[in-house]
Design an enzyme around this catalytic site. Structure first.
Site, mmCIF file in Angstrom:
data_model
loop_
_atom_site.group_PDB
_atom_site.id
_atom_site.type_symbol
_atom_site.label_atom_id
_atom_site.label_comp_id
_atom_site.label_asym_id
_atom_site.label_seq_id
_atom_site.Cartn_x
_atom_site.Cartn_y
_atom_site.Cartn_z
ATOM 1 C CG HIS A 1 13.263 -1.108 -8.877
ATOM 2 N ND1 HIS A 1 12.579 -1.150 -10.455
ATOM 3 C CD2 HIS A 1 12.197 -0.372 -8.090
ATOM 4 C CE1 HIS A 1 11.210 -0.842 -10.001
ATOM 5 N NE2 HIS A 1 11.158 -0.538 -8.673
ATOM 6 C CD GLU B 1 7.787 -0.460 -10.169
ATOM 7 O OE1 GLU B 1 7.362 -1.237 -8.908
ATOM 8 O OE2 GLU B 1 8.591 0.329 -10.090
ATOM 9 C CG HIS C 1 9.839 -2.322 -4.655
ATOM 10 N ND1 HIS C 1 8.273 -2.891 -5.113
ATOM 11 C CD2 HIS C 1 10.208 -1.083 -5.381
ATOM 12 C CE1 HIS C 1 8.327 -2.030 -6.020
ATOM 13 N NE2 HIS C 1 9.191 -1.272 -6.470
ATOM 14 C CD GLU C 2 12.966 1.311 -4.450
ATOM 15 O OE1 GLU C 2 13.548 1.457 -5.400
ATOM 16 O OE2 GLU C 2 11.837 1.497 -4.216
#
Ligand code: ZN
Length: 506
Positions: free
Chosen positions: A273, A299, A269-270
């Site tokens: 980003h 997101e 997830h990170e």
């Protein structure tokens, strides 16, 4: 490869460019301090660090609202529509307009009230005791409502949304959530009726943290995360952070020895980003165009890599065998299909950050409806826990064991982040729209994934999303890259297909 510093757009805008670059540097310096606070700073540093951050924020704010910045912006000559310089001026004016409307007393009081509320939230959460937190939260809410009253929006909640997602409105989000509300709960009910065992079982047990870290680093290296322009550390609440340029984009993660999925998906997830930030046009560094355009689009990138990639079949065709090597003995005889099922196990639960892909948006829906009721004065802070539990039961069929696992689980409201939650769902919706557009144009994306390659996908995202930074408004960016405005239909179809197949619904 090292980049030669460029004064591109800033240079072209003369003293205004210099001024905005200085303001940007102050924010970037504050971000380094914030990164340090959440990673390595000793406990004793808390008070001093709060002062340092407040000082940098104040100096940056003063420079932005100063008559000198106003004069430079007013005198800047018109730039060609569609140019980087025109976008620079549009963004700088918007930022300053918002800042000058807010009395500095309100800014200071909000900063103080949220600092106090964060402390109150921490102890309320520890003791699962809502009552001492309620009046503190009420104060924060009052200040945010006052903030909305100074800003010119159709609906007070729009003023909150605009900060995170320029262009998002209450009206549009209502439509989006209504569509999801019609589609997701029936699907959750059908799936829930089919849950016969814990499909996530293979991912539970004892997993060495060093091995987890190594495996996560291998995955995101393959995604294309550039370690020469970033690093990974640990934090209680994982985040990604950058300092005004794509050349230093850091991520943090956390690991749970007993549950492999926690660290694995936090890392993916990170990294999503971080890939976004590393891909922004370097000429935008130290300008208002630097960084991701909105929380919703941000997101969409994190959820795309987390869900559309790392929770997909092709991904596990390659990483299933890798997983066996990474954790010797733990996955003997477990085939990739079983792992694919395990990472997609649906289980309605109390905690948003631990929710599976299918039930996640129901957690956001609930928060959106409560926030809206608060801003429309249809709900009192004192009645929040009861309203929370009623909606949990309605949407997820469970009542939280206590307030720590219910209304007190997130920090957002305490720190004044009303209007932030919807970005998570906007991101989910956009992630599917973008992924489908990418695969449409570059069908080899799926076959590449089966071999642990992600170049075609990252290339498409770089060209169509990342590179542009804040140049286009979020809606324009999506329309340019996917050929149509943001819509929920693809997302709902994707969920129905994926979970219909996983749970044999047809
Ligand atoms: Zn995120």
């Amino acid at each position: 490869m090292a980049r030669v510093p460029t004064d591109g757009i800033n240079g072209d805008l003369g003293p205004l460019g210099d001024r905005l670059a200085t303001i940007g540097d102050l924010h970037s310096a504050a971000s380094v301090l914030a990164w340090d606070r959440q990673t390595y700073m000793p406990q004793g540093g808390v008070t001093g660090r709060a002062e340092q951050l407040a000082t940098l924020a104040r100096v940056a704010h003063e420079m932005l609202v100063s008559p000198e910045t106003g004069r430079l912006l007013a005198e800047a000559r018109q730039r060609e529509p569609g140019s980087d310089e025109a976008a620079f001026l549009r963004l700088a004016r918007r930022e300053r307009d918002r800042a000058v409307r807010l009395p500095s007393r309100l800014v200071a009081e909000t900063s103080r009230a949220t600092a106090l509320a964060e402390q109150a939230w921490i102890s309320a959460r520890e003791n699962s005791d809502w009552s001492p937190f309620a009046p503190v939260l009420e104060r924060v809410l009052d200040l945010k409502k006052e903030e909305a009253s100074y800003l010119d929006f159709e609906h007070p909640y729009d003023a909150m949304l605009d900060r995170y997602d320029p262009g998002a409105t209450t009206r549009r989000l209502r439509t989006m959530f209504d569509e999801l509300k019609a589609g997701i709960p029936p699907l959750v009910r059908d799936v829930s009726a089919r849950i016969d065992e814990d499909h996530a079982a293979p991912l539970k047990g004892g997993f060495n943290e060093k091995r987890q870290e190594r495996f996560g680093r291998e995955i995101i290296s393959r995604f294309g995360y550039d370690w020469s322009r970033g690093r990974q550390d640990r934090a209680v609440h994982p985040f990604c952070i950058n300092f005004g340029s794509p050349d230093d984009v850091r991520l943090t993660t956390r690991f749970d020895q007993m549950r492999l999925s926690v660290g694995l998906f936090a890392t993916c997830h990170e990294a999503g980003h971080a890939l976004y930030e590393q891909g922004v046009n370097p000429a935008y560094s130290r300008t208002p165009l630097s960084g991701g355009v909105s929380m919703g689009v941000h997101e969409s990138q994190s959820r795309l890599w987390e869900n559309l990639v790392a929770r997909s079949k092709p991904f596990w065709a390659y990483f299933g065998p890798e997983l066996r090597t990474a954790f010797p003995g733990a996955f003997d005889g477990v085939d990739p299909d079983t792992i694919y099922r395990a990472v997609n196990a649906v289980m309605p639960s109390e905690i948003r950050t631990e929710a599976d892909e299918l039930t996640y948006d129901l957690h956001v829906l609930l928060r959106f409806e409560l926030e809206l009721a608060l801003f429309e004065d249809g709900l009192a802070v004192a009645d929040l826990p009861e309203a929370w539990n009623a909606k949990m039961e309605e949407y997820l069929g469970i009542v939280p064991e206590n307030d720590t696992r219910g209304i007190l689980q997130d920090t957002h409201w305490a720190i004044g982040y009303f209007g932030y939650f919807p970005s998570y769902t906007v991101g989910n919706v956009l992630s599917v729209q973008l992924f489908e557009a990418a695969v449409d144009e570059r069908p080899e994306i799926l076959s590449e994934m089966e071999t642990g390659e992600f170049g075609a996908l990252l290339g498409w995202l770089r060209t169509n999303v990342h590179r542009h930074g804040k140049k286009y408004e979020p809606d324009d960016l999506i329309e340019r890259s996917t050929g149509r405005p943001p819509e929920t239909a693809s997302y709902l179809r994707y969920l129905r297909t994926k979970f219909g197949e996983l749970y044999f619904l047809n």
